[in-house]
Design a protein around this motif. Structure first.
Motif, PDB file in Angstrom:
ATOM      1  N   ALA A  74       0.465  -1.155   0.039  1.00  0.00           N
ATOM      2  CA  ALA A  74      -0.008   0.117  -0.093  1.00  0.00           C
ATOM      3  C   ALA A  74       0.524   1.072   0.128  1.00  0.00           C
ATOM      4  O   ALA A  74       0.766   2.632  -0.775  1.00  0.00           O
ATOM      5  CB  ALA A  74      -1.052   0.012   1.448  1.00  0.00           C
ATOM      6  N   MET A  75       2.072   1.185   1.203  1.00  0.00           N
ATOM      7  CA  MET A  75       3.008   2.807   0.659  1.00  0.00           C
ATOM      8  C   MET A  75       3.508   2.552  -0.277  1.00  0.00           C
ATOM      9  O   MET A  75       3.888   3.712  -1.055  1.00  0.00           O
ATOM     10  CB  MET A  75       3.887   2.527   1.430  1.00  0.00           C
ATOM     11  CG  MET A  75       2.612   2.059   2.956  1.00  0.00           C
ATOM     12  SD  MET A  75       4.605   1.785   5.011  1.00  0.00           S
ATOM     13  CE  MET A  75       5.423   3.276   4.763  1.00  0.00           C
ATOM     14  N   ALA A  76       3.914   1.411  -1.565  1.00  0.00           N
ATOM     15  CA  ALA A  76       4.540   1.370  -2.805  1.00  0.00           C
ATOM     16  C   ALA A  76       3.980   1.653  -3.532  1.00  0.00           C
ATOM     17  O   ALA A  76       4.229   2.601  -5.000  1.00  0.00           O
ATOM     18  CB  ALA A  76       4.886   0.113  -3.433  1.00  0.00           C
ATOM     19  N   LEU A  77       2.561   1.840  -3.485  1.00  0.00           N
ATOM     20  CA  LEU A  77       1.348   2.417  -4.789  1.00  0.00           C
ATOM     21  C   LEU A  77       0.805   3.475  -3.987  1.00  0.00           C
ATOM     22  O   LEU A  77       1.378   4.403  -4.828  1.00  0.00           O
ATOM     23  CB  LEU A  77      -0.421   1.350  -4.141  1.00  0.00           C
ATOM     24  CG  LEU A  77      -0.242   0.350  -4.837  1.00  0.00           C
ATOM     25  CD1 LEU A  77      -1.154  -0.220  -4.305  1.00  0.00           C
ATOM     26  CD2 LEU A  77      -0.327  -0.336  -6.509  1.00  0.00           C
ATOM     27  N   THR A  78       1.193   4.171  -2.843  1.00  0.00           N
ATOM     28  CA  THR A  78       1.257   5.827  -2.692  1.00  0.00           C
ATOM     29  C   THR A  78       2.017   6.693  -2.981  1.00  0.00           C
ATOM     30  O   THR A  78       2.148   7.498  -3.914  1.00  0.00           O
ATOM     31  CB  THR A  78       0.506   5.506  -1.226  1.00  0.00           C
ATOM     32  OG1 THR A  78       0.182   4.990  -0.620  1.00  0.00           O
ATOM     33  CG2 THR A  78       0.586   7.093  -0.521  1.00  0.00           C
ATOM     34  N   ILE A  82       2.286   9.709  -5.791  1.00  0.00           N
ATOM     35  CA  ILE A  82       3.197  10.768  -5.590  1.00  0.00           C
ATOM     36  C   ILE A  82       4.153  11.007  -6.017  1.00  0.00           C
ATOM     37  O   ILE A  82       4.096  12.330  -6.482  1.00  0.00           O
ATOM     38  CB  ILE A  82       3.829  10.341  -3.959  1.00  0.00           C
ATOM     39  CG1 ILE A  82       2.105  11.020  -2.368  1.00  0.00           C
ATOM     40  CG2 ILE A  82       4.334  12.244  -3.735  1.00  0.00           C
ATOM     41  CD1 ILE A  82       2.648  10.922  -1.598  1.00  0.00           C
ATOM     42  N   THR A  83       4.626   9.833  -6.545  1.00  0.00           N
ATOM     43  CA  THR A  83       6.248  10.530  -8.437  1.00  0.00           C
ATOM     44  C   THR A  83       5.538  10.398  -8.960  1.00  0.00           C
ATOM     45  O   THR A  83       5.867  11.862  -9.191  1.00  0.00           O
ATOM     46  CB  THR A  83       7.072   9.432  -7.274  1.00  0.00           C
ATOM     47  OG1 THR A  83       7.220   8.519  -6.050  1.00  0.00           O
ATOM     48  CG2 THR A  83       8.017   9.503  -9.063  1.00  0.00           C
ATOM     49  N   PHE A  84       4.622  10.054  -9.067  1.00  0.00           N
ATOM     50  CA  PHE A  84       3.895  10.301 -10.741  1.00  0.00           C
ATOM     51  C   PHE A  84       3.080  11.687 -10.877  1.00  0.00           C
ATOM     52  O   PHE A  84       3.465  12.533 -11.620  1.00  0.00           O
ATOM     53  CB  PHE A  84       2.627   9.381 -10.740  1.00  0.00           C
ATOM     54  CG  PHE A  84       1.778   9.810 -12.287  1.00  0.00           C
ATOM     55  CD1 PHE A  84       2.412  10.019 -14.111  1.00  0.00           C
ATOM     56  CD2 PHE A  84       1.041  11.254 -12.784  1.00  0.00           C
ATOM     57  CE1 PHE A  84       1.703  10.096 -14.862  1.00  0.00           C
ATOM     58  CE2 PHE A  84       0.219  10.620 -13.316  1.00  0.00           C
ATOM     59  CZ  PHE A  84       0.628  10.432 -14.482  1.00  0.00           C
ATOM     60  N   GLY A  85       2.867  12.804  -9.768  1.00  0.00           N
ATOM     61  CA  GLY A  85       1.756  13.730  -9.613  1.00  0.00           C
ATOM     62  C   GLY A  85       3.398  14.481  -9.525  1.00  0.00           C
ATOM     63  O   GLY A  85       3.214  15.979 -10.135  1.00  0.00           O
ATOM     64  N   LEU A  86       4.239  15.054  -8.533  1.00  0.00           N
ATOM     65  CA  LEU A  86       5.397  15.129  -8.653  1.00  0.00           C
ATOM     66  C   LEU A  86       6.006  15.875 -10.065  1.00  0.00           C
ATOM     67  O   LEU A  86       6.792  16.916 -10.129  1.00  0.00           O
ATOM     68  CB  LEU A  86       5.757  15.655  -7.692  1.00  0.00           C
ATOM     69  CG  LEU A  86       6.151  15.829  -6.365  1.00  0.00           C
ATOM     70  CD1 LEU A  86       5.959  15.398  -4.481  1.00  0.00           C
ATOM     71  CD2 LEU A  86       5.719  16.980  -5.862  1.00  0.00           C
ATOM     72  N   THR A  87       6.278  14.587 -10.573  1.00  0.00           N
ATOM     73  CA  THR A  87       6.827  14.188 -12.137  1.00  0.00           C
ATOM     74  C   THR A  87       6.415  14.541 -13.181  1.00  0.00           C
ATOM     75  O   THR A  87       6.908  16.283 -13.368  1.00  0.00           O
ATOM     76  CB  THR A  87       7.184  13.242 -12.519  1.00  0.00           C
ATOM     77  OG1 THR A  87       7.776  12.204 -11.395  1.00  0.00           O
ATOM     78  CG2 THR A  87       7.900  13.471 -13.720  1.00  0.00           C
ATOM     79  N   ALA A  88       5.382  15.136 -13.364  1.00  0.00           N
ATOM     80  CA  ALA A  88       4.284  16.329 -13.393  1.00  0.00           C
ATOM     81  C   ALA A  88       3.888  17.262 -13.547  1.00  0.00           C
ATOM     82  O   ALA A  88       4.805  18.081 -14.721  1.00  0.00           O
ATOM     83  CB  ALA A  88       2.708  15.723 -13.542  1.00  0.00           C
TER      84      ALA A  88
END
Length: 168
Positions: A74-78, A82-88
């Motif tokens: 669950a932490m990896a999915l979170t 988060i990584t995808f949002g900040l990368t965008a």
């Protein structure tokens, strides 16, 4: 052996990611952030334990020894979200910087440089021409000999020395 290899891979991803984030190019900063995100995801999945265990064991009384831990997953999915949002967001900032300036290099901040030089002057001790208490020697205490602050140069004036709104 697998734990040692995974530790080296995670450490390598973190090291390369931090190295890239310390560069002056925005694209390298974004790539470094992506590598840090991948390293974090891999670290969380490795912390989950041996893969392939069933989430709910069938027909055993000692269920705690054979179940998979869902928290790291669950932490990896979170972390992925988060990584995808900040990368965008970082890609949008890099694109905006590219469109406005024509390059992706991060410049020095002038205000940060001024704060640094002010701190260096304060750490250097009393300025020449001042006594131990910091007061000026040989001058009146109303200001400096040139009639301006010592923090910076006098402003450039085209109007013969008067500021806007002042009368001669």
């Amino acid at each position: 052996m697998i734990d040692g290899t995974m530790a080296l891979v995670v450490g390598g991803l973190f090291a390369i990611g931090f190295y890239l984030m310390l560069q002056r190019s925005l694209m390298r900063i974004v790539l470094g952030f992506i590598l840090l995100g991948h390293g974090t995801n891999l670290l969380l999945l490795v912390a989950g334990g041996t893969p392939g265990r069933p989430p709910v064991p069938a027909g055993t009384t000692d269920a705690s020894a054979r179940t998979a831990d869902p928290l790291p997953q669950a932490m990896a999915l979170t972390a992925i979200v988060i990584t995808f949002g900040l990368t965008a967001f970082l890609m949008a900032l890099a694109y905006r910087s590219w469109r406005l300036s024509g390059h992706d290099e991060v410049h020095d901040d002038v205000e940060d440089r001024l704060i640094g030089t002010a701190r260096e002057r304060a750490d250097a001790g009393p300025a020449p021409g001042r006594d131990e208490g910091g007061s000026e020697s040989g001058r009146d205490k109303g200001g400096s000999a040139s009639g301006r602050d010592e923090a910076g140069p006098a402003p450039d004036r085209d109007d013969g020395g008067t500021a806007p709104g002042e009368d001669r």
